[in-house]
Design a protein around this motif. Sequence first.
Motif, short mmCIF file in Angstrom:
data_model
loop_
_atom_site.label_atom_id
_atom_site.label_comp_id
_atom_site.label_asym_id
_atom_site.label_seq_id
_atom_site.Cartn_x
_atom_site.Cartn_y
_atom_site.Cartn_z
N ARG A 117 0.82 -1.21 0.00
CA ARG A 117 0.00 0.00 0.00
C ARG A 117 0.86 1.26 0.00
NH1 ARG A 117 -4.93 0.59 3.97
NH2 ARG A 117 -5.68 -0.91 2.50
N HIS A 118 1.89 1.24 0.85
CA HIS A 118 2.76 2.41 0.94
C HIS A 118 3.97 2.32 0.01
CE1 HIS A 118 0.63 2.50 4.88
NE2 HIS A 118 0.58 3.81 4.59
N ARG A 119 4.16 1.15 -0.60
CA ARG A 119 5.26 0.88 -1.52
C ARG A 119 6.62 1.18 -0.87
NH1 ARG A 119 3.03 2.07 -7.45
NH2 ARG A 119 0.92 1.41 -6.99
N SER A 120 6.75 0.72 0.38
CA SER A 120 8.01 0.87 1.10
C SER A 120 8.04 -0.15 2.24
CB SER A 120 8.16 2.29 1.66
OG SER A 120 7.18 2.53 2.64
N TYR A 121 9.20 -0.23 2.91
CA TYR A 121 9.33 -1.10 4.07
C TYR A 121 8.86 -0.36 5.31
CZ TYR A 121 11.85 -4.60 1.43
OH TYR A 121 12.17 -5.57 0.54
N VAL A 122 8.19 -1.12 6.19
CA VAL A 122 7.65 -0.54 7.42
C VAL A 122 8.25 -1.32 8.60
CG1 VAL A 122 5.56 -0.11 8.76
CG2 VAL A 122 5.50 0.03 6.26
N ALA A 123 8.71 -0.58 9.60
CA ALA A 123 9.25 -1.20 10.82
C ALA A 123 8.12 -1.46 11.79
CB ALA A 123 10.28 -0.28 11.46
N VAL A 124 8.07 -2.72 12.28
CA VAL A 124 7.04 -3.12 13.24
C VAL A 124 7.77 -3.65 14.49
CG1 VAL A 124 5.11 -4.66 13.70
CG2 VAL A 124 5.45 -3.72 11.39
N PRO A 125 7.48 -3.05 15.68
CA PRO A 125 8.14 -3.55 16.90
C PRO A 125 7.60 -4.93 17.28
CG PRO A 125 6.58 -1.81 17.43
CD PRO A 125 6.61 -1.92 15.94
#
Length: 193
Positions: A117-125
């Motif tokens: 959706r955001h076309r990027s990597y997302v950091a998740v704790p």
Amino acid sequence: MLRPVRLVACALLAAATLGLSACATAPLVRTDYDPTADFAQYRTWGFYQPVAMEQAGYSSWISERVREDVRHEMEARGYRYAAEGADLLVNFQGVIEDKTAVWQMPRSDVEWFYSYRHRSYVAVPVWYDETQVRQYRQGTLTVDLVDGKRNRMVWTGSANAPLTPGGKPEQRLAGIDRTVAGIFAKYPHRAGN
């Protein structure tokens, strides 16, 4: 031919048990007593025969040091030594056990996920527990006071602590002294009191 090997193993066990001197922490001391015992009647003391640490039939430098320390502690409390017919008999034993400590450590980390959706990597704790395991050896020294007439234990004190390998002989001797003194520090009675 197994007996000499067993005797050597017992001597090594006793030596390692009283290596409490090399412990990083002070030994944990526990005591218990017979509530029906009249400690005011005891005036003399001697060693139980045979002392549990010397059941193999011989003494060691460790058992001799414990004997000296016990003699010092009993005489400091006003008890007189009697080789025969003593009111209190002192017995002592050393034991070494292999132990395993298991505990959980909370940890946190970051996992990276690709978001279409955001076309990027997302950091998740991410939080989780990490299991820690440690093997160690624990030494225990137990000192028992036995009523000489009834052949019944009236007081017991034990000190246990993790053992650390190595250490100079002088450090081990000082550790034996501290351990015996720590056990007797919890003995509240004096001769004839």
